[in-house]
Motif scaffolding. Structure first.
Motif, PDB file in Angstrom:
ATOM      1  N   THR A 245       0.820  -1.203   0.000  1.00 26.14           N
ATOM      2  CA  THR A 245       0.000   0.000   0.000  1.00 26.14           C
ATOM      3  C   THR A 245       0.862   1.265   0.000  1.00 26.14           C
ATOM      4  O   THR A 245       2.031   1.220   0.381  1.00 26.14           O
ATOM      5  CB  THR A 245      -0.963  -0.039   1.213  1.00 26.14           C
ATOM      6  OG1 THR A 245      -1.889   1.014   1.087  1.00 26.14           O
ATOM      7  CG2 THR A 245      -0.231   0.081   2.526  1.00 26.14           C
ATOM      8  N   GLY A 246       0.289   2.375  -0.461  1.00 27.93           N
ATOM      9  CA  GLY A 246       1.018   3.646  -0.490  1.00 27.93           C
ATOM     10  C   GLY A 246       1.532   3.968   0.906  1.00 27.93           C
ATOM     11  O   GLY A 246       0.853   3.721   1.882  1.00 27.93           O
ATOM     12  N   GLY A 247       2.740   4.501   1.012  1.00 27.23           N
ATOM     13  CA  GLY A 247       3.271   4.793   2.332  1.00 27.23           C
ATOM     14  C   GLY A 247       4.100   3.656   2.887  1.00 27.23           C
ATOM     15  O   GLY A 247       5.048   3.868   3.612  1.00 27.23           O
ATOM     16  N   PHE A 248       3.749   2.420   2.538  1.00 24.90           N
ATOM     17  CA  PHE A 248       4.537   1.294   3.019  1.00 24.90           C
ATOM     18  C   PHE A 248       5.846   1.178   2.247  1.00 24.90           C
ATOM     19  O   PHE A 248       6.862   0.807   2.781  1.00 24.90           O
ATOM     20  CB  PHE A 248       3.752  -0.018   2.899  1.00 24.90           C
ATOM     21  CG  PHE A 248       2.974  -0.364   4.130  1.00 24.90           C
ATOM     22  CD1 PHE A 248       2.419   0.634   4.912  1.00 24.90           C
ATOM     23  CD2 PHE A 248       2.801  -1.679   4.515  1.00 24.90           C
ATOM     24  CE1 PHE A 248       1.707   0.325   6.071  1.00 24.90           C
ATOM     25  CE2 PHE A 248       2.084  -2.001   5.667  1.00 24.90           C
ATOM     26  CZ  PHE A 248       1.544  -1.004   6.440  1.00 24.90           C
ATOM     27  N   MET A 249       5.772   1.417   0.945  1.00 29.14           N
ATOM     28  CA  MET A 249       6.997   1.351   0.149  1.00 29.14           C
ATOM     29  C   MET A 249       6.899   2.356  -0.987  1.00 29.14           C
ATOM     30  O   MET A 249       5.819   2.869  -1.282  1.00 29.14           O
ATOM     31  CB  MET A 249       7.260  -0.075  -0.366  1.00 29.14           C
ATOM     32  CG  MET A 249       6.164  -0.668  -1.223  1.00 29.14           C
ATOM     33  SD  MET A 249       6.639  -2.246  -1.990  1.00 29.14           S
ATOM     34  CE  MET A 249       6.384  -3.413  -0.662  1.00 29.14           C
ATOM     35  N   SER A 250       8.034   2.646  -1.608  1.00 27.74           N
ATOM     36  CA  SER A 250       8.044   3.607  -2.710  1.00 27.74           C
ATOM     37  C   SER A 250       7.507   2.930  -3.972  1.00 27.74           C
ATOM     38  O   SER A 250       7.449   1.698  -4.050  1.00 27.74           O
ATOM     39  CB  SER A 250       9.466   4.100  -2.956  1.00 27.74           C
ATOM     40  OG  SER A 250      10.268   3.033  -3.427  1.00 27.74           O
ATOM     41  N   ASN A 251       7.153   3.732  -4.974  1.00 24.21           N
ATOM     42  CA  ASN A 251       6.735   3.148  -6.248  1.00 24.21           C
ATOM     43  C   ASN A 251       7.853   2.306  -6.859  1.00 24.21           C
ATOM     44  O   ASN A 251       7.603   1.278  -7.477  1.00 24.21           O
ATOM     45  CB  ASN A 251       6.348   4.250  -7.235  1.00 24.21           C
ATOM     46  CG  ASN A 251       4.872   4.633  -7.076  1.00 24.21           C
ATOM     47  OD1 ASN A 251       4.105   3.925  -6.413  1.00 24.21           O
ATOM     48  ND2 ASN A 251       4.477   5.743  -7.676  1.00 24.21           N
ATOM     49  N   LYS A 252       9.091   2.757  -6.664  1.00 24.28           N
ATOM     50  CA  LYS A 252      10.226   2.014  -7.215  1.00 24.28           C
ATOM     51  C   LYS A 252      10.308   0.624  -6.562  1.00 24.28           C
ATOM     52  O   LYS A 252      10.484  -0.389  -7.238  1.00 24.28           O
ATOM     53  CB  LYS A 252      11.506   2.816  -6.944  1.00 24.28           C
ATOM     54  CG  LYS A 252      12.714   2.321  -7.677  1.00 24.28           C
ATOM     55  CD  LYS A 252      13.846   3.358  -7.590  1.00 24.28           C
ATOM     56  CE  LYS A 252      15.179   2.740  -7.923  1.00 24.28           C
ATOM     57  NZ  LYS A 252      15.773   1.991  -6.783  1.00 24.28           N
ATOM     58  N   GLN A 253      10.163   0.606  -5.231  1.00 23.03           N
ATOM     59  CA  GLN A 253      10.188  -0.684  -4.533  1.00 23.03           C
ATOM     60  C   GLN A 253       8.984  -1.530  -4.918  1.00 23.03           C
ATOM     61  O   GLN A 253       9.094  -2.746  -5.085  1.00 23.03           O
ATOM     62  CB  GLN A 253      10.204  -0.440  -3.005  1.00 23.03           C
ATOM     63  CG  GLN A 253      11.542   0.084  -2.519  1.00 23.03           C
ATOM     64  CD  GLN A 253      11.455   0.720  -1.141  1.00 23.03           C
ATOM     65  OE1 GLN A 253      10.402   1.175  -0.693  1.00 23.03           O
ATOM     66  NE2 GLN A 253      12.592   0.766  -0.453  1.00 23.03           N
ATOM     67  N   TYR A 254       7.839  -0.884  -5.083  1.00 23.13           N
ATOM     68  CA  TYR A 254       6.624  -1.610  -5.483  1.00 23.13           C
ATOM     69  C   TYR A 254       6.840  -2.281  -6.834  1.00 23.13           C
ATOM     70  O   TYR A 254       6.486  -3.448  -7.030  1.00 23.13           O
ATOM     71  CB  TYR A 254       5.445  -0.631  -5.550  1.00 23.13           C
ATOM     72  CG  TYR A 254       4.107  -1.272  -5.841  1.00 23.13           C
ATOM     73  CD1 TYR A 254       3.358  -1.842  -4.821  1.00 23.13           C
ATOM     74  CD2 TYR A 254       3.591  -1.301  -7.138  1.00 23.13           C
ATOM     75  CE1 TYR A 254       2.121  -2.431  -5.079  1.00 23.13           C
ATOM     76  CE2 TYR A 254       2.352  -1.883  -7.405  1.00 23.13           C
ATOM     77  CZ  TYR A 254       1.626  -2.443  -6.378  1.00 23.13           C
ATOM     78  OH  TYR A 254       0.418  -3.029  -6.636  1.00 23.13           O
ATOM     79  N   GLU A 255       7.444  -1.532  -7.739  1.00 22.67           N
ATOM     80  CA  GLU A 255       7.655  -2.086  -9.083  1.00 22.67           C
ATOM     81  C   GLU A 255       8.715  -3.171  -9.112  1.00 22.67           C
ATOM     82  O   GLU A 255       8.693  -4.045  -9.968  1.00 22.67           O
ATOM     83  CB  GLU A 255       8.037  -0.964 -10.055  1.00 22.67           C
ATOM     84  CG  GLU A 255       6.843  -0.126 -10.443  1.00 22.67           C
ATOM     85  CD  GLU A 255       7.180   0.901 -11.509  1.00 22.67           C
ATOM     86  OE1 GLU A 255       7.761   1.943 -11.140  1.00 22.67           O
ATOM     87  OE2 GLU A 255       6.874   0.666 -12.689  1.00 22.67           O
ATOM     88  N   GLU A 256       9.638  -3.089  -8.160  1.00 23.05           N
ATOM     89  CA  GLU A 256      10.690  -4.103  -8.135  1.00 23.05           C
ATOM     90  C   GLU A 256      10.246  -5.360  -7.379  1.00 23.05           C
ATOM     91  O   GLU A 256      10.463  -6.477  -7.835  1.00 23.05           O
ATOM     92  CB  GLU A 256      11.946  -3.512  -7.482  1.00 23.05           C
ATOM     93  CG  GLU A 256      13.119  -4.488  -7.487  1.00 23.05           C
ATOM     94  CD  GLU A 256      14.372  -3.906  -6.831  1.00 23.05           C
ATOM     95  OE1 GLU A 256      14.378  -2.693  -6.518  1.00 23.05           O
ATOM     96  OE2 GLU A 256      15.323  -4.681  -6.636  1.00 23.05           O
TER      97      GLU A 256
END
Lengths: 210, 440
Positions: free
Chosen positions: B302-313
């Motif tokens: 979820t937003g706030g838990f990780m960055s978009n970069k981490q989400y995509e990785e």
């Protein structure tokens, strides 16, 4: 060098930070200085989190790095460390709720921003909040909750603080998953914070710090 | 000649599954019930296919609420299946709805006690009787050093390492020799069953199995009664994002976030191992239930838990693979994006047209409608309003949501999460709003 150390920690360079810690201890440097630099590094981490550059994984990992540094330094400390703090805050997740991710972020951010935090953990009975506020004379209480039943537990906790005659001397903030201003009104808290940065801003405002 | 399943496109497979959902193998209580059932299913399938239904469909946001509504609490209905049935029947009779959730998440307390399950707390086991839901006890049930054993053979790992830690009854399983090697003549393998503790473990499991079946019969009966009365099931099965499977059950939030820095490759390998598991489990439940919607609660991305970069990785690749696997089987993934998924909108839009139902908690729904206009969205009356608010406010919020999300189809009205307590009149207000403002 000390600036490098803080930056390496803030950049989460595990190997370099640990190597440098050992080198500095061996060179006979005052261990308090290392801890002081670590605190600066954590301050940078907190700032990056507030700026939306860092997220939960970085907080968790930097906390782990700090722990490792502290463990290396500890045997060399001659006196207990006392740092000047902006104020004292009692926080915890209210009774019946065992979620702690948000609570620990708030703990982290208040700590790196200069507050002394008493984190009571999860599923905290209202009596425990009352006792801790009496013991620490903390002027601020933060109630965390993720689930909808936390609405009632928060209300009951605020009522218990009131019944103990403490309410007039303290400010109460609430936050967590399902919380919003509706719940703040319901629980009769002073403020609702939507994230850890809001908690820091509220706390600073309440103790009159900039 | 009929086209073979394997040769069909995902849309063709889905049409087959929709047909089966529309005409379940059930005797309806009346022709009227059958007519309403078909109308309700069609309302959902049209919303999914972005065709205009007669009106906006509603997923009534009640999960454990029927227990409280009937004057019981979760503790009572988790222990007493008779009262469980009574409560859900009462709810079914008293409320108008487009779909009915049988109490499949009201877990059998006795079975959990019998196996001494440690991953959740529930009423009478760490929580009071009136706790509105059970709660997870997170931990590092898989220490970081055991990644290799898990990756080598997840099935062996889960039986000999994970289950013994997750439930006391499975503890003796840790005594088993590795279950992976090829055993041609299983003398040594069989000899292990002479161990008194392993024997005892199996005896406990036989008993607990009976209890689980008793519960499953009660839940199944509820589901059948709901169907016969004209209320479609909306959860044909469940799945999870591989990142959550590792983070929720094996490594814990802290553990998996450390792994992102300290052992990213192992984490990726473990998630890759779990991807086909997440698909096949959901396919078999959907085959059994006849409903093609797969509910996927999302936690740690979820937003706030990780960055978009981490989400995509770390989060999105295997999660997307799970959803594509489900879509290819003709199923409809319904990811439930807990927390705030707004930062992820540009990433998650990368799925086939009309393949998915995105169910949002906190979300700017106008923005979601704009970016995810090619797929169905659901949500998101604040659960705080559902619990503490008045029917008039709820109805007004629903009206606004319909105004923003319903045009051109592709919208299911519901709350941002389930209300487990509070004013049940708010459920009626939601239904009223759909009928009053949601007609196409």
């Amino acid at each position: 060098m000390s600036g490098d150390f803080a930056n390496l920690l803030a950049d989460l360079k595990e190997d370099e930070v640990l190597r440098l810690t050992e080198e500095r201890i061996e060179s006979g440097e005052d261990p308090l200085k290392i801890l002081d630099d670590s605190r600066k590094g954590m301050g940078i981490v907190g700032k990056r989190f507030a700026d939306g550059e860092y997220f939960l994984p970085e907080l968790v990992f930097s906390g782990e790095l700090l722990k490792q540094v502290t463990e290396l330094v500890k045997p060399h400390l001659k006196q207990a460390v006392e740092t000047k703090r902006l104020g004292t805050i009692v926080i915890g997740t209210v009774a019946g709720d065992i979620h702690d991710i948000g609570l620990n972020i708030v703990d982290f951010m208040l700590d790196v921003n200069g507050f002394k935090v008493h984190n009571l953990g999860v599923d905290v009975a209202k009596e425990k909040f009352v006792d801790k506020v009496k013991e620490t004379k903390a002027p601020i209480v933060g109630l965390s909750g993720f689930l909808t039943p936390a609405f009632d537990a928060m209300k009951e906790t605020v009522e218990a603080l009131d019944a103990a005659g403490l309410r007039k001397d303290i400010k109460v903030m609430i936050g967590g998953g399902q919380m919003d201003d509706e719940v703040r009104k319901y629980a009769k808290a002073d403020a609702f914070g939507k994230d850890a940065m809001a908690a820091v801003a509220l706390a600073k405002d309440w103790v009159g710090a900039k | 000649m009929e086209k073979k399943w394997a040769d069909m496109t995902w849309q063709e497979k889905r049409e087959e599954r929709f047909k089966r959902w529309l005409s379940p193998d059930i005797k309806f209580t009346s022709p009227e019930a059958e007519k309403l059932y078909k109308e309700r299913v069609t309302r959902f399938t049209k919303a999914i296919k972005l065709e205009e239904p007669d009106r906006v469909p509603v997923m009534i946001p009640a999960q454990f609420l029927p227990s409280v509504y009937a004057g019981y609490n979760l503790g009572t209905v988790m222990h007493d299946y008779g009262k469980l049935k009574e409560a859900w029947l009462k709810f079914l009779n008293d409320f108008e709805m487009d779909s009915f959730l049988p109490p499949s998440l009201v877990l059998p307390a006795r079975m959990l006690e019998m196996i001494d399950f440690k991953l959740i707390k529930w009423p009478r086991r760490g929580l009071p009787d009136d706790a509105p839901s059970y709660q997870f006890v997170e931990g590092e049930y898989m220490p970081a050093e055991e990644y290799d054993a898990f990756i080598y053979d997840p099935a062996d790992y889960l039986q000999r390492y994970f289950l013994p830690r997750a439930a006391g009854a499975f503890k003796p399983f840790s005594k088993f020799a590795p279950l992976t090697p090829f055993v041609a003549i299983p003398v040594g393998y069989v000899a292990q069953f002479a161990d008194p503790e392993i024997r005892k473990a199996y005896e406990t499991l036989f008993e607990a199995g009976q209890e689980a079946v008793k519960w499953a019969m009660a839940v199944g009966e509820m589901s059948q009664i709901g169907l016969a009365a004209g209320y479609p099931n909306i959860w044909g099965g469940m799945s999870q994002a591989p990142f959550d499977m590792v983070g929720d059950f094996l490594r814990g939030t802290r553990g998996i976030m450390m792994d992102m820095f300290q052992r990213p490759d192992k984490l990726q390998e473990a998630m890759a191992k779990l991807t086909p598991v997440a698909i096949s489990g959901a396919v078999s439940s959907a085959d059994a239930s006849g409903c093609p919607i797969i509910f996927i609660p999302l936690h740690k991305g979820t937003g706030g838990f990780m960055s978009n970069k981490q989400y995509e990785e770390f989060y999105w690749p295997t999660f997307k693979e799970v959803m594509m696997g489900l879509i290819d089987e003709g199923l409809v993934p319904m990811p439930f994006a807990e927390g705030n998924y707004e930062p992820r909108l540009e990433i998650i839009k990368d799925l086939p047209r009309s393949s998915t139902i995105w169910f949002f908690e906190h979300m700017d729904m106008a923005k979601a409608k704009k970016i995810l206009g090619h797929t169905c969205i659901a949500g998101n009356v604040p659960v705080t309003m559902m619990v503490t608010g008045q029917p008039a406010e709820v109805k007004e919020r629903c009206r606004k949501l319909i105004e923003v999300c319903a045009p051109g189809s592709g919208y299911i009205l519901t709350a941002g999460a389930w209300m487990d307590m509070g004013n049940h009149e708010n459920l009626r207000a939601m239904m009223e709003a759909a009928k009053e403002y949601g007609v196409y």
